[in-house]
Write a protein that holds these residues in place. Structure first.
Motif, PDB file in Angstrom:
ATOM      1  N   ARG A 121       1.064  -1.191  -0.015  1.00  0.00           N
ATOM      2  CA  ARG A 121       0.023   0.138  -0.055  1.00  0.00           C
ATOM      3  C   ARG A 121       0.929   1.211  -0.168  1.00  0.00           C
ATOM      4  N   GLU A 122       1.894   1.114   0.884  1.00  0.00           N
ATOM      5  CA  GLU A 122       2.667   2.331   0.839  1.00  0.00           C
ATOM      6  C   GLU A 122       3.651   2.755  -0.437  1.00  0.00           C
ATOM      7  N   LYS A 123       4.078   1.347  -0.996  1.00  0.00           N
ATOM      8  CA  LYS A 123       4.989   1.795  -2.075  1.00  0.00           C
ATOM      9  C   LYS A 123       3.975   2.038  -3.392  1.00  0.00           C
TER      10      LYS A 123
ATOM     11  N   SER B 160       1.181   3.646  -3.227  1.00  0.00           N
ATOM     12  CA  SER B 160       0.582   5.092  -2.799  1.00  0.00           C
ATOM     13  C   SER B 160       1.454   6.087  -3.334  1.00  0.00           C
ATOM     14  N   LYS B 161       2.837   5.985  -3.389  1.00  0.00           N
ATOM     15  CA  LYS B 161       3.792   6.817  -3.901  1.00  0.00           C
ATOM     16  C   LYS B 161       3.704   6.683  -5.469  1.00  0.00           C
ATOM     17  N   GLY B 162       3.194   5.894  -5.950  1.00  0.00           N
ATOM     18  CA  GLY B 162       3.214   5.970  -7.404  1.00  0.00           C
ATOM     19  C   GLY B 162       4.532   5.177  -7.950  1.00  0.00           C
ATOM     20  N   LYS B 163       5.152   4.370  -7.120  1.00  0.00           N
ATOM     21  CA  LYS B 163       6.181   3.444  -7.558  1.00  0.00           C
ATOM     22  C   LYS B 163       5.829   2.101  -8.091  1.00  0.00           C
ATOM     23  N   HIS B 164       6.155   1.352  -9.050  1.00  0.00           N
ATOM     24  CA  HIS B 164       5.892   0.166  -9.434  1.00  0.00           C
ATOM     25  C   HIS B 164       6.956  -0.701  -9.590  1.00  0.00           C
TER      26      HIS B 164
END
Length: 179
Positions: free
Chosen positions: A171-173, A175-179
């Motif tokens: 969720r944290e990853k 939510s920052k837009g990092k895939h």
């Protein structure tokens, strides 16, 4: 645009750095006594595993492109003896081994990528030789981490995503837009 060889070597360097970091983070959590601990006389302590890794690294990566990876000066059987007595000695061998690895990997480029590499008089491609070593190091670093987790129990600090925290991490990853 990078060549396939350059992409492969970049990936190798990242993976090797990752495995080294796992070891570093594990050692940071252990006392000297824990580094020397053995389950029984037939098992290896973390110091013995590091000594073996060091011997393998020095043998395989010294003169990587020009001499057989099984050096005549290597004393493999001695790698499984309790010769490392302190955390400081462990760190010295750990760093020396990795320095040899990275120096050799950094010497490989598109111009020498097709050089055959010999291990125990058997020819390998550079990719096969490197993959063989990465798998070997991952195997032993996994053993180091497993021993450390057993020793630390509830006091173990996760090296990656803590147990039961994958959802929170994702969720944290994301939510920052990092895939």
């Amino acid at each position: 645009m990078k060549t396939t060889e350059e992409n492969y070597l970049e990936s190798v360097k990242k993976q090797l750095a990752y495995y080294k970091k796992l070891g570093d983070k594990t050692f940071d959590q252990l006392t000297e006594k824990e580094l020397l601990w053995q389950y029984n006389a037939e098992s290896n302590s973390i110091t013995i595993i590091v000594n073996h890794l060091w011997g393998n690294m020095k043998s395989r990566w010294t003169d990587f492109l020009t001499s057989d990876g099984e050096k005549t000066w290597r004393k493999r059987d001695m790698e499984f003896e309790s010769v490392i007595r302190t955390g400081e000695e462990l760190q010295e061998k750990w760093e020396d081994g990795w320095e040899c690895v990275f120096k050799a990997v950094n010497s490989v480029d598109k111009n020498n990528f097709n050089t055959p590499v010999y291990i125990r008089n058997e020819a390998h491609t550079i990719m096969d030789a490197i993959n063989r070593q990465m798998a070997h190091y991952a195997y032993h670093i996994g053993q180091i981490v497993f021993i450390a987790k057993m020793l630390k129990g509830a006091h173990w600090k996760s090296l990656t995503i803590p147990k039961g925290k994958s959802g929170e991490f994702n969720r944290e990853k994301f939510s920052k837009g990092k895939h």
